[in-house]
Design a protein around this motif. Structure first.
Motif, PDB file in Angstrom:
ATOM      1  N   ARG A   1      38.961  52.133  38.779  1.00  0.00           N
ATOM      2  CA  ARG A   1      39.515  50.884  39.304  1.00  0.00           C
ATOM      3  C   ARG A   1      38.925  49.719  38.512  1.00  0.00           C
ATOM      4  O   ARG A   1      37.716  49.625  38.355  1.00  0.00           O
ATOM      5  CB  ARG A   1      39.192  50.701  40.773  1.00  0.00           C
ATOM      6  CG  ARG A   1      39.910  49.451  41.311  1.00  0.00           C
ATOM      7  CD  ARG A   1      39.290  48.909  42.570  1.00  0.00           C
ATOM      8  NE  ARG A   1      39.413  49.848  43.666  1.00  0.00           N
ATOM      9  CZ  ARG A   1      38.723  49.747  44.799  1.00  0.00           C
ATOM     10  NH1 ARG A   1      37.858  48.751  44.953  1.00  0.00           N
ATOM     11  NH2 ARG A   1      38.869  50.626  45.744  1.00  0.00           N
TER      12      ARG A   1
ATOM     13  N   THR B   1      43.219  43.916  41.030  1.00  0.00           N
ATOM     14  CA  THR B   1      42.665  45.252  40.744  1.00  0.00           C
ATOM     15  C   THR B   1      43.779  46.178  40.292  1.00  0.00           C
ATOM     16  O   THR B   1      44.948  45.980  40.627  1.00  0.00           O
ATOM     17  CB  THR B   1      42.008  45.886  41.992  1.00  0.00           C
ATOM     18  OG1 THR B   1      43.040  46.182  42.937  1.00  0.00           O
ATOM     19  CG2 THR B   1      40.968  44.984  42.614  1.00  0.00           C
TER      20      THR B   1
ATOM     21  N   ALA C   1      38.631  45.581  38.212  1.00  0.00           N
ATOM     22  CA  ALA C   1      38.785  44.335  38.968  1.00  0.00           C
ATOM     23  C   ALA C   1      38.509  43.178  38.020  1.00  0.00           C
ATOM     24  O   ALA C   1      37.485  43.176  37.328  1.00  0.00           O
ATOM     25  CB  ALA C   1      37.810  44.293  40.140  1.00  0.00           C
TER      26      ALA C   1
ATOM     27  N   LYS D   1      44.132  50.672  38.838  1.00  0.00           N
ATOM     28  CA  LYS D   1      43.536  51.891  38.270  1.00  0.00           C
ATOM     29  C   LYS D   1      44.605  52.528  37.383  1.00  0.00           C
ATOM     30  O   LYS D   1      45.680  52.903  37.877  1.00  0.00           O
ATOM     31  CB  LYS D   1      43.136  52.864  39.380  1.00  0.00           C
ATOM     32  CG  LYS D   1      42.371  54.090  38.853  1.00  0.00           C
ATOM     33  CD  LYS D   1      42.336  55.207  39.871  1.00  0.00           C
ATOM     34  CE  LYS D   1      41.303  54.934  40.956  1.00  0.00           C
ATOM     35  NZ  LYS D   1      41.185  56.088  41.900  1.00  0.00           N
TER      36      LYS D   1
ATOM     37  N   THR E   1      41.252  37.555  42.285  1.00  0.00           N
ATOM     38  CA  THR E   1      40.840  38.832  41.705  1.00  0.00           C
ATOM     39  C   THR E   1      41.963  39.850  41.848  1.00  0.00           C
ATOM     40  O   THR E   1      42.494  40.045  42.945  1.00  0.00           O
ATOM     41  CB  THR E   1      39.584  39.360  42.426  1.00  0.00           C
ATOM     42  OG1 THR E   1      38.566  38.368  42.323  1.00  0.00           O
ATOM     43  CG2 THR E   1      39.088  40.651  41.792  1.00  0.00           C
TER      44      THR E   1
END
Ligand SMILES: [Zn+2]
Length: 365
Positions: free
Chosen positions: A191, A174, A193, A176, A172
């Motif tokens: 954010r 992430t 993900a 932003k 995973t």
């Protein structure tokens, strides 16, 4: 056909960044953009080599040894180096040298020597460290295959006899996106993900520019997340000298006689025979004393090279048979190698071997 087309092809075989620090391989006189009328291939560039090139319609000399190693402060014709440069510039002849970079590649100077002796199962005697990078890059799963293919096409993923080597792990990721970002996926100021693939490939250091370019142009993200590691692994296909096996053991005296005929020399200087038969043979074209300990450590029966000094012979006595066959003699087949390399790529182009022997060493027998 331009001078730089020939250079580009030769450097795809022997990248110039592989050359040793003391070397001066590359274009020494002439302009890369000149149209090339023909190539004359030689081991050394002498004033007579420039004359020969002009007489035979070639405005490019491809030479193993560079005519200039260090800076020239005056070019007045004092000595053969200055004379060669003056003649080349006056007659618009480009001189290009492909030297220690050609010594260090797997299919270079030493491979040709090994082939002439009939060695099998050859490998680099002393692989060069610091030539490999690992690229790790993160990408969406659906774009992974296209990215991988682009990285492979650019020269990543080769390990020995294996191509397209890579490793992928899903996880995973992430991020932003900021106010000025144009995110490929997700919204600004939130954010995001998502599932990403972490792709790892190995590449030689001289392919870094091409591989990073392929990565950037085949990746969907505005900012590509990646990192490069220098590896301590040695590149098995880059380094000094070569070692291989004769198909079967050969009587030492017969082998030494055969060296004379293969390399066209009336004399081979060597240490006393350690055994009656030999099979494992190490070679290094040109001055190869620096590899003697590698040859001994590899268990070679014979080490063939040149430019060995009197006191250096003692280091080999009782350990292996050290044979000095002469510098020019050891590297003479490099002319064939370079001629073939250029002709394979440019089959209808004039690539001529020099008719001059540039060996400054004579033997009276
Ligand atoms: Zn040499």
């Amino acid at each position: 056909m331009r001078i730089k087309d020939i250079i580009h092809h030769l450097e795809s075989m022997a990248p110039p960044m592989l050359q040793e620090s003391y070397d001066n391989a590359g274009l020494i006189t002439g302009k890369p953009g000149w149209t090339c009328s023909g190539v004359l291939v030689t081991l050394d560039t002498l004033p007579q080599t420039i004359d020969e090139a002009v007489q035979r319609g070639c405005n490019m000399v491809v030479s193993h040894h560079p005519i200039v190693f260090k800076g020239l402060k005056k070019i007045t014709g004092a000595g053969y180096v200055e004379e060669t440069i003056i003649r080349a510039i006056k007659q618009d002849v480009a001189i290009y040298a492909i030297h220690t970079n050609l010594d260090l590649v797997h299919r270079g100077v030493n491979a040709r020597i090994a082939e002439k002796i009939g060695l099998q199962d050859t490998r680099i005697l002393s692989p060069k460290p610091g030539q490999l990078l690992k690229l790790t890059v993160f990408v969406t799963t659906e774009h992974r295959e296209a990215l991988l293919q682009a990285l492979f096409n650019a020269g990543a993923g080769n390990i020995g006899h294996y191509a397209e080597c890579s490793f992928t792990l899903e996880g995973t990721g992430t991020f932003k996106a900021g106010a000025d970002a144009q995110p490929f996926i997700g919204n600004k100021h939130e954010r995001f993900a998502g599932t990403e693939s972490r792709v790892e490939v190995i590449l030689p250091i001289w392919k870094k520019k091409e591989v990073l370019h392929a990565m950037r142009t085949n990746h969907p993200y505005e900012e590509v997340a990646y990192y490069l590691h220098e590896l301590a692994n040695t590149h098995q296909e880059v380094g000094s000298g070569m070692i291989g096996m004769l198909p079967q053991p050969e009587q030492t005296i017969d082998f030494l006689q055969r060296l004379k005929s293969v390399f066209g020399t009336p004399v081979v200087k060597h240490t006393p025979a350690v055994q009656n038969q030999v099979r494992k043979i190490a070679v290094c074209g040109g001055a190869g004393q620096f590899l003697l300990n590698d040859a001994i450590a590899s268990g070679a029966d014979v080490y063939i090279t040149s430019d060995i000094k009197y006191h250096e012979f003692f280091d080999a006595v009782g350990r292996l048979l050290l044979a000095d066959i002469g510098h020019y003699e050891s590297e003479q087949f490099t002319i064939d190698l370079l001629t073939e390399q250029i002709s394979i790529k440019f089959p209808n182009f004039a690539v001529l071997k020099t008719g001059l022997s540039t060996n400054p060493v004579c033997y009276t027998t």
